[in-house]
Design a protein around this motif. Structure first.
Motif, PDB file in Angstrom:
ATOM      1  N   PHE A 218     -81.504   9.593 -10.125  1.00 20.58           N
ATOM      2  CA  PHE A 218     -82.054   8.431  -9.345  1.00 20.58           C
ATOM      3  C   PHE A 218     -80.683   7.422  -8.498  1.00 20.58           C
ATOM      4  N   ASN A 219     -81.552   6.656  -7.250  1.00 23.87           N
ATOM      5  CA  ASN A 219     -80.464   6.725  -6.031  1.00 23.87           C
ATOM      6  C   ASN A 219     -80.062   5.150  -6.711  1.00 23.87           C
ATOM      7  N   ALA A 220     -79.440   4.211  -6.116  1.00 21.42           N
ATOM      8  CA  ALA A 220     -79.328   2.626  -5.929  1.00 21.42           C
ATOM      9  C   ALA A 220     -80.615   2.061  -5.823  1.00 21.42           C
ATOM     10  N   SER A 221     -81.609   2.228  -5.262  1.00 15.35           N
ATOM     11  CA  SER A 221     -82.964   1.458  -5.334  1.00 15.35           C
ATOM     12  C   SER A 221     -84.459   1.915  -6.295  1.00 15.35           C
ATOM     13  N   GLY A 222     -83.392   2.667  -7.011  1.00 18.12           N
ATOM     14  CA  GLY A 222     -84.256   3.109  -8.505  1.00 18.12           C
ATOM     15  C   GLY A 222     -85.036   4.552  -7.604  1.00 18.12           C
ATOM     16  N   GLY A 223     -85.126   4.881  -7.487  1.00 19.19           N
ATOM     17  CA  GLY A 223     -86.213   5.773  -6.555  1.00 19.19           C
ATOM     18  C   GLY A 223     -85.439   7.336  -7.085  1.00 19.19           C
ATOM     19  N   ARG A 224     -86.643   8.411  -7.666  1.00 17.71           N
ATOM     20  CA  ARG A 224     -86.383   9.732  -7.753  1.00 17.71           C
ATOM     21  C   ARG A 224     -85.677   9.987  -6.227  1.00 17.71           C
ATOM     22  N   VAL A 225     -84.888  11.171  -6.544  1.00 19.21           N
ATOM     23  CA  VAL A 225     -84.040  12.075  -5.219  1.00 19.21           C
ATOM     24  C   VAL A 225     -84.218  13.362  -5.600  1.00 19.21           C
ATOM     25  N   ASN A 226     -83.860  13.613  -6.658  1.00 18.54           N
ATOM     26  CA  ASN A 226     -83.319  15.277  -7.102  1.00 18.54           C
ATOM     27  C   ASN A 226     -83.845  15.125  -8.329  1.00 18.54           C
ATOM     28  N   GLU A 227     -84.092  17.128  -9.857  1.00 15.31           N
ATOM     29  CA  GLU A 227     -83.913  16.812 -10.497  1.00 15.31           C
ATOM     30  C   GLU A 227     -84.079  18.666 -10.983  1.00 15.31           C
ATOM     31  N   ALA A 228     -83.180  18.721 -11.842  1.00 13.63           N
ATOM     32  CA  ALA A 228     -83.580  19.590 -12.560  1.00 13.63           C
ATOM     33  C   ALA A 228     -83.497  20.244 -13.716  1.00 13.63           C
ATOM     34  N   THR A 229     -84.425  21.450 -14.367  1.00 13.44           N
ATOM     35  CA  THR A 229     -84.535  21.291 -15.655  1.00 13.44           C
ATOM     36  C   THR A 229     -83.540  22.465 -16.103  1.00 13.44           C
ATOM     37  N   TYR A 230     -83.705  22.565 -17.668  1.00 14.53           N
ATOM     38  CA  TYR A 230     -82.679  23.512 -18.222  1.00 14.53           C
ATOM     39  C   TYR A 230     -83.723  23.746 -19.370  1.00 14.53           C
ATOM     40  N   ASP A 231     -84.336  25.238 -18.859  1.00  9.10           N
ATOM     41  CA  ASP A 231     -85.636  25.510 -20.300  1.00  9.10           C
ATOM     42  C   ASP A 231     -84.257  26.449 -21.667  1.00  9.10           C
ATOM     43  N   PHE A 232     -85.390  25.501 -22.229  1.00 12.00           N
ATOM     44  CA  PHE A 232     -83.719  26.785 -23.848  1.00 12.00           C
ATOM     45  C   PHE A 232     -85.064  28.128 -24.287  1.00 12.00           C
ATOM     46  N   THR A 233     -86.236  28.066 -24.140  1.00 11.03           N
ATOM     47  CA  THR A 233     -86.808  29.104 -23.502  1.00 11.03           C
ATOM     48  C   THR A 233     -86.328  30.499 -23.366  1.00 11.03           C
ATOM     49  N   LYS A 234     -85.988  30.547 -22.434  1.00  9.67           N
ATOM     50  CA  LYS A 234     -85.287  31.457 -21.643  1.00  9.67           C
ATOM     51  C   LYS A 234     -84.027  32.161 -22.034  1.00  9.67           C
ATOM     52  N   LEU A 235     -83.209  30.415 -22.748  1.00  8.16           N
ATOM     53  CA  LEU A 235     -82.102  30.984 -23.225  1.00  8.16           C
ATOM     54  C   LEU A 235     -82.135  32.179 -24.319  1.00  8.16           C
ATOM     55  N   ASP A 236     -82.941  31.435 -25.396  1.00 10.07           N
ATOM     56  CA  ASP A 236     -83.579  32.140 -26.407  1.00 10.07           C
ATOM     57  C   ASP A 236     -83.873  33.305 -26.154  1.00 10.07           C
ATOM     58  N   LYS A 237     -84.854  33.876 -24.983  1.00 11.27           N
ATOM     59  CA  LYS A 237     -85.385  35.387 -25.006  1.00 11.27           C
ATOM     60  C   LYS A 237     -84.608  36.610 -24.923  1.00 11.27           C
ATOM     61  N   MET A 238     -83.339  35.210 -23.268  1.00  6.33           N
ATOM     62  CA  MET A 238     -81.814  35.894 -23.757  1.00  6.33           C
ATOM     63  C   MET A 238     -80.797  36.771 -24.956  1.00  6.33           C
ATOM     64  N   PHE A 239     -80.709  35.443 -25.545  1.00  3.78           N
ATOM     65  CA  PHE A 239     -80.510  36.032 -27.152  1.00  3.78           C
ATOM     66  C   PHE A 239     -81.029  37.711 -27.854  1.00  3.78           C
ATOM     67  N   GLU A 240     -82.611  37.029 -27.808  1.00  8.77           N
ATOM     68  CA  GLU A 240     -83.115  37.940 -28.604  1.00  8.77           C
ATOM     69  C   GLU A 240     -83.130  39.518 -28.204  1.00  8.77           C
ATOM     70  N   ALA A 241     -83.179  39.381 -26.553  1.00 13.43           N
ATOM     71  CA  ALA A 241     -82.701  40.640 -25.665  1.00 13.43           C
ATOM     72  C   ALA A 241     -81.287  41.671 -26.584  1.00 13.43           C
ATOM     73  N   GLU A 242     -80.097  40.162 -26.329  1.00 12.75           N
ATOM     74  CA  GLU A 242     -78.796  40.489 -26.655  1.00 12.75           C
ATOM     75  C   GLU A 242     -78.938  40.697 -27.637  1.00 12.75           C
ATOM     76  N   LYS A 243     -79.667  40.916 -29.286  1.00 14.58           N
ATOM     77  CA  LYS A 243     -79.548  41.635 -30.204  1.00 14.58           C
ATOM     78  C   LYS A 243     -79.916  42.863 -30.074  1.00 14.58           C
TER      79      LYS A 243
END
Length: 325
Positions: A218-243
């Motif tokens: 958020f900028n100084a005026s309180g407006g959304r500027v940019n965003e990113a998302t972290y997905d734990f389901t993809k991380l779980d799939k990666m660990f499962e593949a490693e197993k």
């Protein structure tokens, strides 16, 4: 000499009188926003009354509050300017009533109040305006680190965004749209160039029920500027593949180790019995000696291969244990 001085005084009086009577009016856009590193426009236009129609501009000057030097000066057909400042219209002439100023490669230090003075052959006027310089924050990046030492903490999400101005904020949301900013800690560091680097950490407890977390700038005026998302389901799939990969490697390496050990054992037994047989006889043929040397070399090669396979398997298991601990 006296007559010239008197004529100059009369001209000044006429100009001042014309300006006061409203023949010339400099109208500026009082509030302006510029982007760091981009072009910024300070808009000012000269308007004249019917009595001053067809007026010719004699002087245009631009100054910034706190700076004694002219940023831009047009006088008697000549232009003097500092770097990065020019008329907004490249083909400007003294009949053009658009006296807007263009600032190239805008800096944070360009923020402030500006003054425009215009004198024509029918009068003069002044305009003032303000420029606010901002810089857009970059798309945030999110990383996750597991906590191996604290019993109740699963790990920490870290979000970073930089290159912005003025000071902004990083806020955390989960899916559904539930905010977790109060559970995070944010740090804002200002670089030598004046831009801000934002960093925020969100601690996650064991048993978290959310699969995704979003970090929003958020900028100084309180407006959304940019965003990113972290997905734990993809991380779980990666660990499962490693197993699964670990199991597959185990299926391959284990038989190789067993079979190789049996072969080495058989070769050692054969070599032992041959040497014992040689001790019972005083002479040994050349062919038997060559065969024994060849068997020794084969035994050495197989032993090296099996040793490497065992070491590879052990290293893989250690790496897998560190990743999932």
């Amino acid at each position: 000499m006296a007559s010239n001085g008197a004529l100059f005084s009369v001209c000044i009086i006429i100009c001042i009188t014309a300006g006061k009577t409203g023949f010339v009016d400099v109208k500026c856009k009082t509030s302006n926003v510029g982007q760091y590193g981009q072009h910024s426009l300070l808009e000012c236009v000269v308007e004249t009354s019917k009595e001053a129609k067809g007026a010719q501009i004699r002087v245009v000057s631009w100054k910034k509050e706190g700076d004694e030097k002219f940023l831009f000066l047009f006088q008697e057909g000549k232009t003097t300017r500092q770097p990065r400042y020019e008329f907004a219209e490249p083909s400007w002439n003294d009949k053009n009533m658009n006296v807007s100023l263009l600032i190239t490669n805008t800096l944070l230090s360009d923020s402030g109040a500006y003054f425009c003075h215009v004198m024509t052959d029918r009068g003069y006027d002044d305009g003032d305006l303000y420029l606010e310089v901002t810089a857009k924050y970059s798309v945030p990046t999110i990383s996750f680190s597991r906590d191996k030492n604290t019993e109740n903490i699963a790990g920490t999400l870290t979000c970073k965004s930089d290159g912005g101005y003025p000071k902004g904020q990083l806020r955390w949301f989960s899916t559904p749209d539930t905010e977790w900013t109060q559970s995070s800690t944010m740090e804002a560091r200002q670089t030598d160039g004046g831009l801000f680097q934002l960093s925020s950490e969100l601690t996650l407890l064991h048993g978290s029920s959310f699969d995704q977390y979003a970090c929003v700038v958020f900028n100084a005026s309180g407006g959304r500027v940019n965003e990113a998302t972290y997905d734990f389901t993809k991380l779980d799939k990666m660990f499962e593949a490693e197993k699964h990969g670990s199991k597959d490697v185990s299926k391959i390496v284990a038989p190789v180790v067993v079979i190789g050990s049996l072969i080495v054992g058989l070769l050692l037994a054969m070599l032992f019995f041959r040497r014992r047989s040689r001790r019972d006889h005083e002479e040994v043929s050349t062919c038997e000696l060559d065969a024994e040397k060849g068997m020794s070399k084969l035994l050495f090669v197989l032993t090296c291969c099996i040793t490497k396979a065992v070491l590879f398997y052990c290293r893989f298991q250690m790496h897998f244990s560190r990743v999932h601990s």
